[in-house]
Motif scaffolding. Structure first.
Motif, PDB file in Angstrom:
ATOM      1  N   VAL A  11       0.860  -1.185   0.000  1.00 32.43           N
ATOM      2  CA  VAL A  11       0.000   0.000   0.000  1.00 32.43           C
ATOM      3  C   VAL A  11       0.896   1.235   0.000  1.00 32.43           C
ATOM      4  N   VAL A  12       0.562   2.216  -0.827  1.00 32.62           N
ATOM      5  CA  VAL A  12       1.334   3.455  -0.887  1.00 32.62           C
ATOM      6  C   VAL A  12       0.417   4.632  -0.563  1.00 32.62           C
ATOM      7  N   GLU A  13       1.039   5.758  -0.219  1.00 34.71           N
ATOM      8  CA  GLU A  13       0.264   6.879   0.310  1.00 34.71           C
ATOM      9  C   GLU A  13      -0.090   7.944  -0.720  1.00 34.71           C
ATOM     10  N   SER A  14       0.453   7.849  -1.939  1.00 38.01           N
ATOM     11  CA  SER A  14       0.183   8.888  -2.933  1.00 38.01           C
ATOM     12  C   SER A  14       0.365   8.327  -4.335  1.00 38.01           C
ATOM     13  N   LYS A  15      -0.162   9.041  -5.324  1.00 36.10           N
ATOM     14  CA  LYS A  15      -0.019   8.595  -6.717  1.00 36.10           C
ATOM     15  C   LYS A  15       1.434   8.677  -7.157  1.00 36.10           C
ATOM     16  N   GLU A  16       2.191   9.644  -6.606  1.00 32.75           N
ATOM     17  CA  GLU A  16       3.610   9.757  -6.948  1.00 32.75           C
ATOM     18  C   GLU A  16       4.381   8.531  -6.473  1.00 32.75           C
ATOM     19  N   ARG A  17       4.126   8.130  -5.239  1.00 31.47           N
ATOM     20  CA  ARG A  17       4.784   6.940  -4.706  1.00 31.47           C
ATOM     21  C   ARG A  17       4.337   5.690  -5.450  1.00 31.47           C
ATOM     22  N   ALA A  18       3.075   5.667  -5.890  1.00 29.56           N
ATOM     23  CA  ALA A  18       2.564   4.520  -6.651  1.00 29.56           C
ATOM     24  C   ALA A  18       3.315   4.371  -7.970  1.00 29.56           C
ATOM     25  N   ILE A  19       3.551   5.484  -8.656  1.00 28.94           N
ATOM     26  CA  ILE A  19       4.263   5.455  -9.934  1.00 28.94           C
ATOM     27  C   ILE A  19       5.677   4.922  -9.739  1.00 28.94           C
ATOM     28  N   ILE A  20       6.350   5.407  -8.707  1.00 25.25           N
ATOM     29  CA  ILE A  20       7.720   4.956  -8.423  1.00 25.25           C
ATOM     30  C   ILE A  20       7.739   3.478  -8.060  1.00 25.25           C
ATOM     31  N   THR A  21       6.801   3.062  -7.210  1.00 28.72           N
ATOM     32  CA  THR A  21       6.751   1.681  -6.744  1.00 28.72           C
ATOM     33  C   THR A  21       6.462   0.719  -7.889  1.00 28.72           C
ATOM     34  N   MET A  22       5.579   1.110  -8.805  1.00 30.99           N
ATOM     35  CA  MET A  22       5.291   0.244  -9.946  1.00 30.99           C
ATOM     36  C   MET A  22       6.534   0.019 -10.796  1.00 30.99           C
ATOM     37  N   ALA A  23       7.328   1.073 -10.983  1.00 25.54           N
ATOM     38  CA  ALA A  23       8.561   0.929 -11.766  1.00 25.54           C
ATOM     39  C   ALA A  23       9.523  -0.030 -11.082  1.00 25.54           C
ATOM     40  N   LYS A  24       9.618   0.061  -9.758  1.00 23.01           N
ATOM     41  CA  LYS A  24      10.531  -0.827  -9.022  1.00 23.01           C
ATOM     42  C   LYS A  24      10.055  -2.268  -9.046  1.00 23.01           C
ATOM     43  N   LEU A  25       8.754  -2.482  -8.909  1.00 20.72           N
ATOM     44  CA  LEU A  25       8.227  -3.839  -8.853  1.00 20.72           C
ATOM     45  C   LEU A  25       8.269  -4.548 -10.206  1.00 20.72           C
ATOM     46  N   CYS A  26       8.574  -3.817 -11.282  1.00 20.77           N
ATOM     47  CA  CYS A  26       8.744  -4.456 -12.589  1.00 20.77           C
ATOM     48  C   CYS A  26      10.078  -5.196 -12.691  1.00 20.77           C
ATOM     49  N   ILE A  27      10.997  -4.923 -11.781  1.00 24.52           N
ATOM     50  CA  ILE A  27      12.311  -5.573 -11.794  1.00 24.52           C
ATOM     51  C   ILE A  27      12.149  -7.045 -11.446  1.00 24.52           C
ATOM     52  N   ARG A  28      12.783  -7.912 -12.237  1.00 31.56           N
ATOM     53  CA  ARG A  28      12.686  -9.355 -12.043  1.00 31.56           C
ATOM     54  C   ARG A  28      14.078  -9.992 -12.024  1.00 31.56           C
ATOM     55  N   LYS A  29      14.178 -11.141 -11.383  1.00 30.70           N
ATOM     56  CA  LYS A  29      15.468 -11.806 -11.199  1.00 30.70           C
ATOM     57  C   LYS A  29      16.101 -12.250 -12.509  1.00 30.70           C
ATOM     58  N   ASN A  30      15.313 -12.475 -13.532  1.00 28.94           N
ATOM     59  CA  ASN A  30      15.835 -12.975 -14.794  1.00 28.94           C
ATOM     60  C   ASN A  30      16.154 -11.855 -15.785  1.00 28.94           C
ATOM     61  N   ASP A  31      16.170 -10.610 -15.329  1.00 27.14           N
ATOM     62  CA  ASP A  31      16.468  -9.491 -16.221  1.00 27.14           C
ATOM     63  C   ASP A  31      17.849  -9.639 -16.855  1.00 27.14           C
ATOM     64  N   THR A  32      17.935  -9.356 -18.143  1.00 26.16           N
ATOM     65  CA  THR A  32      19.235  -9.268 -18.801  1.00 26.16           C
ATOM     66  C   THR A  32      19.880  -7.942 -18.399  1.00 26.16           C
ATOM     67  N   PRO A  33      21.195  -7.781 -18.628  1.00 31.88           N
ATOM     68  CA  PRO A  33      21.818  -6.484 -18.311  1.00 31.88           C
ATOM     69  C   PRO A  33      21.131  -5.317 -19.013  1.00 31.88           C
ATOM     70  N   GLN A  34      20.739  -5.526 -20.281  1.00 30.30           N
ATOM     71  CA  GLN A  34      20.062  -4.455 -21.014  1.00 30.30           C
ATOM     72  C   GLN A  34      18.688  -4.174 -20.419  1.00 30.30           C
ATOM     73  N   GLY A  35      17.968  -5.244 -20.072  1.00 20.28           N
ATOM     74  CA  GLY A  35      16.648  -5.067 -19.474  1.00 20.28           C
ATOM     75  C   GLY A  35      16.719  -4.411 -18.114  1.00 20.28           C
ATOM     76  N   ARG A  36      17.716  -4.807 -17.302  1.00 22.10           N
ATOM     77  CA  ARG A  36      17.871  -4.210 -15.977  1.00 22.10           C
ATOM     78  C   ARG A  36      18.258  -2.735 -16.101  1.00 22.10           C
ATOM     79  N   GLN A  37      19.105  -2.413 -17.073  1.00 20.87           N
ATOM     80  CA  GLN A  37      19.468  -1.016 -17.317  1.00 20.87           C
ATOM     81  C   GLN A  37      18.226  -0.176 -17.591  1.00 20.87           C
ATOM     82  N   LEU A  38      17.370  -0.687 -18.458  1.00 24.63           N
ATOM     83  CA  LEU A  38      16.165   0.051 -18.838  1.00 24.63           C
ATOM     84  C   LEU A  38      15.233   0.230 -17.642  1.00 24.63           C
TER      85      LEU A  38
END
Length: 243
Positions: A143-170
């Motif tokens: 749970v997040v407290e604002s739309k700004e924090r939601a946007i940031i959190t969504m970007a972070k939660l897209c990170i996955r263990k199988n990311d390639t170096p190029q994918g992780r960079q992006l």
């Protein structure tokens, strides 16, 4: 419908401004909350098309693939109706197969329990093996407290263990740029998601390297075929995921 009622300075709605494509930069209205199956269906198709994994009777393998390799995040907004609670739990279940049996509880009570048990710990360690594992994703529900924090959190939660170096960079480029835009600083957990120097976004390298030196960052192994199958009681063999 609410999004379609608002217009920008050129008099265009969000549906007129962006193409209706299932692709980066596209905005598509797939219907009301009863059409939420499209969300999980899209993730399943990734596993089926790109990894050629069979869908029928293959729940755990597909869910394991989505959790470790598909950077998809669902943001339900304000949870009001009980059927929306159930929809949220269904999305969570698709990346956490051993929670499925517990969804039979009262919906509101289950959501509360899920929030407590599926919220990750910052920079957690594997207790038995004693080895570091990056929190990707850090949460299965939060749970997040604002739309700004939601946007940031969504970007972070897209990170996955199988990311390639190029994918992780992006993904880190998005995470860093959004955090700087809304919070004014680099993320304080950035070092947890940088496995090797090749993961560092080129645009932010001069800024990130001093930060990594300050926190004592060290290179970490890159997992090529991550899986959770085999770490909990299951009849699915490890060979079903890792060949």
């Amino acid at each position: 419908m609410a999004a379609g009622m608002k217009k920008d300075k050129d008099g265009k709605t969000i549906y007129e401004k962006y193409p209706p494509n299932f692709d980066a930069g596209g905005v598509l209205n797939v219907g009301s909350c009863v059409a939420n199956s499209h969300i999980t269906g899209a993730a399943m198709k990734v596993a089926n098309i790109f990894a050629t994994l069979p869908l029928r009777g293959n729940y755990e393998v597909i869910a394991d693939y989505i959790l470790n390799r598909v950077g998809a995040v669902a943001w339900p907004g304000e949870l009001i109706l009980r059927r929306r609670h159930l929809s949220l739990l269904a999305v969570i279940a698709w990346v956490s197969p051993w929670w499925l049996g517990r969804i039979r509880q009262n919906i509101v009570g289950c959501l509360s329990a899920a929030r407590k048990k599926m919220t990750g710990r910052y920079g957690w360690q594997r207790e038995k093996a004693g080895e570091y594992e990056e929190p990707s994703p850090e949460h299965l529900i939060t749970v997040v407290e604002s739309k700004e924090r939601a946007i940031i959190t969504m970007a972070k939660l897209c990170i996955r263990k199988n990311d390639t170096p190029q994918g992780r960079q992006l993904k880190l480029t998005h995470y860093i740029s959004l955090h700087k835009q809304y919070m004014g600083t680099l993320p304080d957990d950035l070092h947890l998601f940088i496995r090797k120097a090749s993961d560092i976004p080129i645009f932010y390298k001069k800024e990130v390297m001093p930060y990594l030196e300050k926190v004592g960052w060290k290179e970490k192994p890159v997992l090529t075929l991550p899986t959770l199958i085999g770490t909990y009681p299951s009849e699915v063999p490890i060979e079903a995921v890792v060949h």
